[in-house]
Motif scaffolding. Structure first.
Motif, short mmCIF file in Angstrom:
data_model
loop_
_atom_site.label_atom_id
_atom_site.label_comp_id
_atom_site.label_asym_id
_atom_site.label_seq_id
_atom_site.Cartn_x
_atom_site.Cartn_y
_atom_site.Cartn_z
N SER A 71 0.85 -1.20 0.00
CA SER A 71 0.00 0.00 0.00
C SER A 71 0.88 1.25 0.00
O SER A 71 0.52 2.25 -0.60
CB SER A 71 -0.97 -0.02 1.19
OG SER A 71 -0.27 -0.09 2.39
N SER A 106 1.90 1.78 -3.55
CA SER A 106 0.85 2.24 -4.45
C SER A 106 0.45 3.69 -4.13
O SER A 106 0.20 4.47 -5.03
CB SER A 106 -0.36 1.30 -4.42
OG SER A 106 -1.06 1.45 -3.22
N THR A 145 2.34 5.55 6.44
CA THR A 145 2.25 4.14 6.04
C THR A 145 3.41 3.34 6.63
O THR A 145 3.26 2.17 6.95
CB THR A 145 2.23 3.98 4.51
OG1 THR A 145 3.30 4.73 3.97
CG2 THR A 145 0.92 4.41 3.93
N MET A 193 -7.80 -6.57 -2.33
CA MET A 193 -7.58 -5.14 -2.16
C MET A 193 -7.12 -4.54 -3.48
O MET A 193 -6.81 -5.25 -4.42
CB MET A 193 -6.51 -4.88 -1.10
CG MET A 193 -6.86 -5.49 0.24
SD MET A 193 -5.77 -4.92 1.54
CE MET A 193 -4.23 -4.73 0.72
N SER A 203 -4.43 -2.48 -3.75
CA SER A 203 -2.97 -2.41 -3.86
C SER A 203 -2.38 -3.81 -3.89
O SER A 203 -2.82 -4.71 -3.16
CB SER A 203 -2.40 -1.63 -2.69
OG SER A 203 -2.74 -2.26 -1.48
#
Lengths: 406, 251
Positions: free
Chosen positions: A45, A48, A277, A361, A363
């Motif tokens: 994630s 991305s 993140t 998901m 990503s």
């Protein structure tokens, strides 16, 4: 006793209690699998989001009015109109670290074509807006400076708007739509940009000359924001400094006064989101790491049981000449075999979980070589660390006591 | 006279259990020559097992000296005594102590695993030879639970022989066996002894002690009596006198 024999003994000992060995390994399998999967999802994630955000231009600089607050209370919209077109001109003329500057005026409203209609946002911008935001014209053209000057009713449509009004893949260039009941000629369409990292549709927009939007649609004398490009990503910070200096001057702010605008660069934003993140990845990894620790304790537990169970065997091995260190090695090899085997299965399992999560998901999870190597090394260390105490206990047994153990 | 294998001098062993001190051995002088076949006897608590543990280098005396095959054992550390057990001693236990789910052959190989100088091939050859010597050539790949008690004890004896020890120590080797099987084990010991193997075993059965050449009787941590066996039993004859046997087989 050499290592191949030790290995054989360990394999046999584990095979004798297949179920127990498997359950012990399960702790490690789950631990490693969750570490691998969590890190992969986190990394995925992160990658991305980073990619999405750099898709908007890594050297973009954004300037917005600063909604001032005092004690947490907003002082109203009086501050939202501090940015003017003159600021854009000032920046364009003076700032050497900025290559392109565009105002942004937003108006939302109903857009009608024939018997179709949609609600969208109309962005009033200059022609430099496209390169700044990494937007591209798919069909037709961008408006020219004459059209800006004349407040021409021309516009370019994002793909979502095209789809809503004309159907997917249609080419509406040359047609006229009504925006808030004013006829606008469609002179172009924009390339698809997809969803942003935050799940926002980046194609649900119409762009038109800022003059047109400001005067004819929004009817305001200020602008909502300024978008600009720094000469390079590295110069973003310098650009921010220069731009705020210019704006402070044009806004006639006193030395002590706070900025009445907010200014930030995309690279700064990327850093900020990345650090969030990152924290998320570390957090996920840490939680998974705890389950790995629990798995390690499981190994220690079962090795202690194994040592107790095989006390007589240990006594016998000592009586026929096994030294303390031979016994130590035997049990260490066994616990390491448990943890490494569990680790390998865990890596495979974690990879599959990551793949599965990826299909659920947006990503794509990233299984990094480092996290696999790390998981493997951690397993090795767990095997040694949690095997050490039981093995030490076995090695220090007194041969007679061990032989007589019931 | 043959070489002296065991020589102890004023051996004493005290155990401290809480505040109480138990004197398991109170000064034992013992000498055993190569080729002897000695039975150590005594009631429980007489110190015979403690003596055997010390002779087997599994335990250390509190006081006194012990020389095994000309080497002073007292000065050795744990690793050195382990090596000594590996190279010079063979153990036979009352409860056999074979590794479960491990073939007879691998059980016999075990001591050689702890001798780094012996390669896999030699290890196997010697284990096969030892099993042949105890009459179990056809049971090599059986697991302990597929063998009778007597056969398991024979595997254990083969294991004690495989490193060609100077001394075999047996702790109640017939304690778990019936008369006929006990005689069988004694027959094997007598056969090994006749080939020159030195054997010391502990028993509390006077009958079993009569298979040895010499008896040493312990009482209260001391040697009470030591004597050559006058009317020695010979297991081969004894087995004949028992009449036709009903072969026990656990296959």
């Amino acid at each position: 006793m050499n290592y191949s024999n030790l290995f054989r003994i360990a394999v046999r000992a584990l095979f004798r209690n297949k179920m127990r060995a498997f359950l012990t390994m399960l702790g490690i399998i789950i631990g490693v699998a969750s570490v691998i999967a969590m890190l992969a999802i986190g990394e995925g994630s992160k990658a991305s989001i980073r990619e999405e955000m750099s898709g908007m231009g890594t050297n973009m600089v954004m300037i917005m009015p600063n909604f001032q607050r005092r004690g947490g209370v907003s002082l109203g919209t009086s501050n939202s109109n501090v940015l003017k077109l003159s600021d854009v001109t000032a920046l364009r003329n003076e700032a050497v670290t900025l290559t392109a500057v565009s105002p942004e005026i937003r108006a939302s409203g109903q857009v009608i074509y024939s018997n179709e209609n949609t609600q969208t946002t109309i962005y009033g911008v200059s022609e430099e807006y496209l390169p700044i935001k990494k937007l591209e014209v798919k069909a037709g053209r961008i408006f020219n400076s004459a059209e800006v000057r004349n407040m021409s009713k021309v516009c370019l449509l994002g793909q979502t708007v095209v789809e809503n009004l004309f159907g997917k893949g249609a080419d509406p260039v040359g047609l006229t739509i009504r925006i808030k009941n004013l006829p606008f000629l469609i002179i172009g369409t924009l390339e698809d940009k997809g969803e942003s990292g935050m799940g926002q549709d980046q194609d649900d927009l119409i762009i038109a000359p800022y003059s047109t939007v400001q005067r004819r649609l929004a009817a305001i004398d200020y602008i909502n924001g300024i978008y600009a490009s720094a000469v390079s990503e590295e110069k973003s910070a310098a650009a921010i400094a220069e731009a705020s200096e210019i704006l402070r001057r044009t806004h006639k702010l006193k030395e002590s006064a706070e900025n009445d605008f907010r200014i930030m660069s995309q690279s700064e934003l990327i850093e900020r989101v990345s650090s969030i993140t990152n924290i998320m990845t570390i957090l996920l990894g840490a939680i998974a790491g705890i389950s790995l620790l629990v798995g390690g304790i499981g190994i220690m537990n079962i090795m202690l049981v194994s040592v107790t169970e095989r006390t007589r065997e240990i006594g016998l091995r000592m009586s026929v000449g096994g030294r303390g260190r031979d016994i130590l090695k035997q049990f260490l090899v066994e616990s390491m075999l448990l943890s490494i085997l569990g680790g390998l299965l865990g890596i495979i399992f974690g990879y599959l979980i990551a793949k599965l999560a990826g299909s659920l998901m947006d990503s794509e999870p990233l299984v990094k070589t480092q996290s696999v190597v790390l998981a493997f090394i951690v397993c090795f260390i767990i095997g040694v660390f949690f095997g050490w105490y039981p093995a030490r206990k076995a090695a220090n047994l007194n041969p007679i006591d061990a032989l007589r153990y019931e | 006279m043959n070489n002296i294998v065991i020589e102890t001098n004023n051996l004493r062993k005290d155990y401290h259990i809480g505040e109480v001190t138990v004197h398991a051995l109170r000064g034992v002088d013992m000498k055993i020559h190569e080729g002897e076949f000695v039975a150590i006897m005594g009631a429980s608590g007489s110190g015979k097992s403690t003596m055997l543990n010390i002779l087997g280098c599994l335990d250390k005396p509190s006081v006194g000296s012990y020389c095994l095959d000309g080497v002073d054992v007292n000065t050795m550390n744990r690793d050195e005594t382990a090596r000594l057990r590996n190279r010079k001693l063979g153990f036979v236990f009352q409860s056999y102590n074979l590794l479960a789910r491990t073939t007879a052959l691998e059980n016999v190989e075990l001591p050689l695993f702890y001798n780094g100088k012996i390669k896999a091939r030699e290890r196997k050859e010697r284990a096969v030879k030892a099993l042949e010597d105890v009459g179990l050539a056809d049971r090599m790949h059986h697991m302990p639970n597929q063998l009778s008690g007597g056969q398991q004890q024979r595997v254990a004896i083969a294991r004690s022989l495989v490193n060609d020890p100077v001394l075999i120590l047996a702790d109640e080797p017939t304690g778990n066996l019936d008369t006929r099987t006990s005689f069988g084990i004694m027959e094997l010991f007598q056969e090994l002894n006749s080939k020159g193997r030195t054997i010391v075993y502990v028993t509390h059965e006077p009958d079993i002690a009569r298979f040895a050449t010499r008896n040493v009787i312990f009482r209260d941590g001391k040697i009470q009596k030591e004597s050559q066996v006058a009317d020695r039993y010979f297991a081969t004859e004894m087995l004949k006198n028992l009449g036709p046997e009903i072969e026990e087989d656990f296959d």
